[in-house]
Design an enzyme around this catalytic site. Sequence first.
Site, mmCIF file in Angstrom:
data_model
loop_
_atom_site.group_PDB
_atom_site.id
_atom_site.type_symbol
_atom_site.label_atom_id
_atom_site.label_comp_id
_atom_site.label_asym_id
_atom_site.label_seq_id
_atom_site.Cartn_x
_atom_site.Cartn_y
_atom_site.Cartn_z
ATOM 1 C CG ASN A 4 -11.288 27.523 -2.753
ATOM 2 O OD1 ASN A 4 -11.760 27.581 -1.620
ATOM 3 N ND2 ASN A 4 -10.673 26.461 -3.217
ATOM 4 N NE ARG A 44 -15.683 20.567 2.920
ATOM 5 C CZ ARG A 44 -14.651 20.422 2.084
ATOM 6 N NH1 ARG A 44 -14.825 19.814 0.924
ATOM 7 N NH2 ARG A 44 -13.471 20.890 2.385
ATOM 8 C CD GLU A 70 -11.072 18.710 4.804
ATOM 9 O OE1 GLU A 70 -10.321 18.468 3.832
ATOM 10 O OE2 GLU A 70 -11.731 17.832 5.375
ATOM 11 C CB CYS A 98 -8.219 22.153 -2.128
ATOM 12 S SG CYS A 98 -9.876 21.521 -1.900
ATOM 13 C CD GLU A 109 -3.209 24.379 -3.130
ATOM 14 O OE1 GLU A 109 -2.731 25.100 -2.232
ATOM 15 O OE2 GLU A 109 -4.320 23.876 -3.046
HETATM 16 P P1 NAP Z 1 -5.564 30.949 3.501
HETATM 17 O O1 NAP Z 1 -4.745 32.117 3.134
HETATM 18 O O2 NAP Z 1 -4.938 29.899 4.320
HETATM 19 O O3 NAP Z 1 -6.859 31.543 4.221
HETATM 20 C C1 NAP Z 1 -7.908 30.713 4.645
HETATM 21 C C2 NAP Z 1 -8.635 31.386 5.795
HETATM 22 O O4 NAP Z 1 -7.750 31.521 6.882
HETATM 23 C C3 NAP Z 1 -9.148 32.781 5.478
HETATM 24 O O5 NAP Z 1 -10.368 32.966 6.129
HETATM 25 C C4 NAP Z 1 -8.063 33.649 6.094
HETATM 26 O O6 NAP Z 1 -8.503 34.931 6.454
HETATM 27 C C5 NAP Z 1 -7.734 32.849 7.334
HETATM 28 N N1 NAP Z 1 -6.425 33.155 7.901
HETATM 29 C C6 NAP Z 1 -5.329 33.635 7.292
HETATM 30 N N2 NAP Z 1 -4.322 33.756 8.184
HETATM 31 C C7 NAP Z 1 -4.799 33.350 9.381
HETATM 32 C C8 NAP Z 1 -4.251 33.240 10.688
HETATM 33 N N3 NAP Z 1 -2.992 33.557 10.955
HETATM 34 N N4 NAP Z 1 -5.043 32.785 11.672
HETATM 35 C C9 NAP Z 1 -6.309 32.441 11.430
HETATM 36 N N5 NAP Z 1 -6.894 32.519 10.221
HETATM 37 C C10 NAP Z 1 -6.141 32.961 9.197
HETATM 38 O O7 NAP Z 1 -6.127 30.198 2.228
HETATM 39 P P2 NAP Z 1 -6.889 30.817 0.985
HETATM 40 O O8 NAP Z 1 -5.885 31.466 0.112
HETATM 41 O O9 NAP Z 1 -8.060 31.615 1.424
HETATM 42 O O10 NAP Z 1 -7.480 29.508 0.319
HETATM 43 C C11 NAP Z 1 -6.763 28.727 -0.559
HETATM 44 C C12 NAP Z 1 -6.181 27.513 0.123
HETATM 45 O O11 NAP Z 1 -7.228 26.755 0.722
HETATM 46 C C13 NAP Z 1 -5.507 26.578 -0.837
HETATM 47 O O12 NAP Z 1 -4.312 26.109 -0.290
HETATM 48 C C14 NAP Z 1 -6.503 25.450 -0.984
HETATM 49 O O13 NAP Z 1 -5.940 24.223 -1.374
HETATM 50 C C15 NAP Z 1 -7.077 25.391 0.365
HETATM 51 N N6 NAP Z 1 -8.374 24.710 0.340
HETATM 52 C C16 NAP Z 1 -8.460 23.461 0.867
HETATM 53 C C17 NAP Z 1 -9.646 22.773 0.818
HETATM 54 C C18 NAP Z 1 -9.775 21.385 1.392
HETATM 55 O O14 NAP Z 1 -10.895 20.943 1.585
HETATM 56 N N7 NAP Z 1 -8.692 20.682 1.673
HETATM 57 C C19 NAP Z 1 -10.780 23.372 0.251
HETATM 58 C C20 NAP Z 1 -10.664 24.652 -0.272
HETATM 59 C C21 NAP Z 1 -9.443 25.315 -0.213
HETATM 60 P P3 NAP Z 1 -8.245 36.189 5.474
HETATM 61 O O15 NAP Z 1 -9.043 35.944 4.272
HETATM 62 O O16 NAP Z 1 -8.717 37.335 6.250
HETATM 63 O O17 NAP Z 1 -6.768 36.207 5.213
#
Ligand code: NAP
Length: 488
Positions: free
Chosen positions: A162, A170, A261, A295, A392
């Site tokens: 995102n 960061r 995060e 997020c 979310e």
């Molecule tokens: P995600 O599905 O958790 O994926 C995040 C990252 O983790 C991607 O690079 C993904 O790779 C990788 N990943 C997935 N499964 C994994 C595993 N089993 N082991 C290691 N890495 C793995 O999240 P997203 O859909 O990309 O992002 C949205 C989420 O991020 C939301 O929940 C949002 O709130 C959160 N977010 C939080 C913050 C904060 O600062 N708190 C900031 C931004 C976003 P792939 O892409 O290859 O699946």
Amino acid sequence: MPLESPTLSAFSDPNLHAQGLFIGGDWLPGGGIPVMNPSSADLLAEVADATAADALRAVDAAEAAAAGWRATPPRQRAEILRRWFTLMTDHAEDLARLISLENGKALTDARGEVAYAAEFFRWYAEEAVRIAGEFRQAPSGAHHILVDHDPIGIAVLITPWNFPAAMATRKIGPALAAGCTVILKPASETPLTAFAMARLGAMAGVPAGVVNVITTSQPGPVVNAMLADPRVRKLSFTGSTGVGRTLLAEAAKTVVSCSMELGGNAPFLVFDDANLDAALDGAMIAKMRNAGEACTAANRFYVQSGIHDAFVAGLTQRMAALKVGPGTDPATQVGPMITTKAVTKIDRLVRQAVAGGASVTTGGAPLPGSGYYYPPTVLENVPEDAEIAHEEIFGPVAPVYRFDTEAQAINLANATEYGLAAYVYSRDLSRALRVGKGIETGMVGINRGLMSDPAAPFGGAKQSGLGREGGVTGILEFLEPKYFAVNF
Ligand code: NAP
């Protein structure tokens, strides 16, 4: 290596285009992971698909560079980060277009992200030379306590789609400032921005192996292989709470230090005494920055009874007026969602809320055509037990709930496992601060709809995360304190 895509070759600086693995300063060719344009559902590029063995080669490269980088004087590390900031700023428009293409966000949002992302390099260039230790007398008076900081070691950085640039800077900024070498694994949906930034890093003078970037279609096994390697001492993850939990369990096996995060479910509280226009302005930013794919996005609007109807009317009017379209169209205010799966999820949450008694005042159904579009949507009379209040949304949907008392508002705000961000609108600053203290989140916006700031500690309480990024504390996540018990 230039991309074949005619869309991407239109960039002003072809040096930004890369799609191979970046390990030890070399670009290793490969393909296999499709990168789509969410605005059109067209294929943009294919990037390399790293195996666990490739990941361990990246750890080798990070290890080979570690001693040299750790020994590089802080001033020199700072100057490299500062050059990287300048290069990002010089290439801001190319980076913004790239983000807009692969993520879909509106160009204005993408430009905002590039500026925000670059600031982490400037901020940590400034922090690299100010890593403070401690020297004090022990309470007994018998000896002294000296505390120094070492770089924590090789860091694996995992980022979501995102904010393809900002979530990477960061982490990279404080890691490099602290003297760590890193392996960045960007999200599969948005790897091109990470590769472009790696190109700029090399131009800025980041030595080979200090920053490595790998993409993979098997994040679980590939990341687990790195976490199992005793040379890796840090995991910094931004993404969903579900994946965060899995990674914490995996990191426990080798007791790797974790910064997390994770997801959010931000409440946005509007009290009767709020300035209505200011609250609506703030609501639009808190909800619609990045089309709701943030997020910190306001996920639940709790509005006090006296101002509720006027707030819903104003929000509906503003949301309905937004122009939805392809991210790279300069007229677009709301781009597409990241995937068709994201649209399906939003649609399901809205349908369930409506089935439970909510009414739609604008939007309410996916838009037809190619690309993954969902319109700005406002829901009122949403039942408090609707799934949309607990999940979310990650999209342009604003569910509005009514409340009467301050205590009720705080209870509603806290009725979630998440604790990342909250927003409070009131002209009574004492009340706003009191309510903010009562809300269990790591961040509270008071009469502000935007809280992200490289100079502030960003992070969540409860199941929204562990640790903080940005600010003065962000660098501590990449440092290991070392205590010397001293007699002299
Ligand atoms: P995600 O599905 O958790 O994926 C995040 C990252 O983790 C991607 O690079 C993904 O790779 C990788 N990943 C997935 N499964 C994994 C595993 N089993 N082991 C290691 N890495 C793995 O999240 P997203 O859909 O990309 O992002 C949205 C989420 O991020 C939301 O929940 C949002 O709130 C959160 N977010 C939080 C913050 C904060 O600062 N708190 C900031 C931004 C976003 P792939 O892409 O290859 O699946």
